[in-house]
Design a protein around this motif. Structure first.
Motif, PDB file in Angstrom:
ATOM      1  N   LYS A  45       0.826  -1.187  -0.145  1.00 29.81           N
ATOM      2  CA  LYS A  45       0.114  -0.116  -0.119  1.00 29.81           C
ATOM      3  C   LYS A  45       0.766   1.253   0.024  1.00 29.81           C
ATOM      4  N   THR A  46       1.941   1.211   0.758  1.00 36.80           N
ATOM      5  CA  THR A  46       2.897   2.488   0.974  1.00 36.80           C
ATOM      6  C   THR A  46       4.182   2.342   0.361  1.00 36.80           C
ATOM      7  N   GLY A  47       4.501   1.082  -0.144  1.00 37.95           N
ATOM      8  CA  GLY A  47       5.860   1.264  -0.689  1.00 37.95           C
ATOM      9  C   GLY A  47       7.012   1.251   0.075  1.00 37.95           C
ATOM     10  N   LYS A 313       2.524  -1.326  -9.087  1.00 39.41           N
ATOM     11  CA  LYS A 313       2.318   0.000  -8.748  1.00 39.41           C
ATOM     12  C   LYS A 313       3.749   0.720  -8.290  1.00 39.41           C
ATOM     13  N   PHE A 314       4.647   0.050  -7.923  1.00 35.73           N
ATOM     14  CA  PHE A 314       5.988   0.288  -7.593  1.00 35.73           C
ATOM     15  C   PHE A 314       7.183  -0.324  -8.337  1.00 35.73           C
ATOM     16  N   SER A 329       7.147   5.103  -7.206  1.00 38.20           N
ATOM     17  CA  SER A 329       5.667   4.735  -7.642  1.00 38.20           C
ATOM     18  C   SER A 329       5.681   4.908  -9.013  1.00 38.20           C
ATOM     19  N   ASP A 331       3.185   5.831 -12.156  1.00 36.43           N
ATOM     20  CA  ASP A 331       1.748   6.555 -12.560  1.00 36.43           C
ATOM     21  C   ASP A 331       0.980   5.576 -13.508  1.00 36.43           C
ATOM     22  N   THR A 338       8.064   8.188  -9.906  1.00 37.89           N
ATOM     23  CA  THR A 338       8.273   9.179  -8.810  1.00 37.89           C
ATOM     24  C   THR A 338       8.930   8.668  -7.801  1.00 37.89           C
ATOM     25  N   LEU A 340      10.198   7.682  -4.090  1.00 35.66           N
ATOM     26  CA  LEU A 340       9.413   7.866  -2.559  1.00 35.66           C
ATOM     27  C   LEU A 340      10.500   8.080  -1.573  1.00 35.66           C
TER      28      LEU A 340
END
Length: 353
Positions: A45-47, A313-314, A329, A331, A338, A340
């Motif tokens: 969820k948060t990476g 997603k990552f 992350s 897109d 991007t 993180l």
């Protein structure tokens, strides 16, 4: 009643928490602070990466691979003599040694398994050879059933990676500037195409990504700083594109390393060691051509290997010389990255979800 509700709430929380986390194994070089294969928890969820722990002590596990059922991990040992080992995954994520066999060449640098999990192929960089192994149901490796030697009086081979695709094997040879195609016949793999693309330059094909339908192959060239796009046709193979991974303004030395397709196959990512970046390309699904859309600094030094997480997603990058793993992350609409955050890890060179 309150106690029971509290217990149920806590149980639900821990179930959600554990479902949100997956294991990441890290292959390393052990000539520094590393001791072998490490593991971390990755939050889908948060990476976030956490809980760095040695999974097993072993020498120079520079490339690692899962069995399809994720009960076993296989690792090359890029050391004198060359070997490949099998490990069982314990309930706590630590690894248990099963057995070790010769890699049949110096400097094994890559291993992959077929979808059935009963065969593996190992590439030997310094030995200039590739070896095929059968795998038992208990996860143990048998001695090699076939060994392909590519060195000759004219060429010095550096086999760098290999992949199974259905009843075929593709092997990238950085030394001879070829990607060989083999087909399974009478339980043995026979050479079908001496190289799926032709070049007069010293490009150094290193790793490659194949689309799910097998129609397109994308080869990243270590020396050429480029990606060669190849289409499979009824009569063989056809090059459809050739693109630089580097910014036009970059003037230093560069060695490309790894390449991956996005989950939806709309984007391609390639790593540059030297420029220290991930090159992002948009892929045309209809003709296989690609167009560069981003150059993302890796926030580290020497990105030898990178991977996409199970959710897509990552993107995580193993920066060998700066001893860190960078997390980006992706897109969903553009495929762009991007940055993180990053975490420290000892000489990371291979990441495995």
């Amino acid at each position: 009643m309150k106690t029971k509700l509290l217990f149920l709430s806590l149980s639900f929380f821990f179930l959600i928490s554990s479902a949100q986390n997956v294991l990441l194994y890290i292959g390393t070089y052990t000539n520094g602070n590393s001791e072998g294969i490490y593991k971390m928890q990755f939050d889908l969820k948060t990476g976030t990466l956490s809980e760095l722990q040695l999974a097993i002590a072993t020498e120079n596990p520079s490339f690692i691979a899962y069995s399809p059922n994720k009960k076993f991990v296989y690792a090359v040992s890029e050391s004198l003599g060359g070997s490949v080992s099998a490990f069982k995954i314990r309930e706590n994520g630590l690894l248990q040694f099963l057995n070790k066999v010769s890699s049949n060449g110096e400097g094994p640098c890559h291993i992959s398994l077929n979808k059935q999990g009963n065969k593996a192929v190992v590439s030997n960089y310094r030995g200039g050879s590739a070896a095929i192994y059968s795998i038992n149901r208990d996860g143990k490796l048998n001695e090699a059933t076939q060994v392909f030697n590519y060195n000759s009086a004219e060429n010095v081979s550096h086999a760098h990676s290999a992949q199974f695709f259905r009843d075929e094997i593709y092997i990238a040879d950085l030394g001879t500037n070829k990607v060989y195609q083999y087909k399974l016949k009478n339980n043995n793999y026979e050479l079908a195409t001496p190289s799926i693309f032709k070049t007069t330059e010293n490009l150094g094909p290193r790793h490659f990504a194949i689309t799910k339908n097998g129609l397109y192959t994308y080869v990243i060239n270590e020396y050429g700083g480029s990606i060669t796009s190849i289409k499979k046709t009824d009569s063989g193979f056809e090059q459809v594109d050739y693109d630089s991974t580097l910014e036009a303004s970059f003037e230093g030395k560069n060695s490309c390393a790894d390449i991956h397709l996005s989950k939806n196959e709309l984007y391609i990512y390639g790593s540059n060691r030297g420029e220290n970046s991930i090159a992002v390309f948009k892929r045309n699904k209809y003709d296989g051509t690609i167009e560069k859309i981003q150059t993302m600094p890796v926030h580290g030094d020497w990105p030898r290997n990178f991977t996409l997480d199970p959710s897509g997603k990552f993107l995580l990058v193993a920066n060998q010389k700066s001893n860190n793993i960078s997390v980006f992350s992706i897109d969903a609409a553009t495929g762009k990255l991007t940055f993180l955050h990053d975490v420290k890890a000892p000489t990371p060179v291979c990441l495995l979800f």
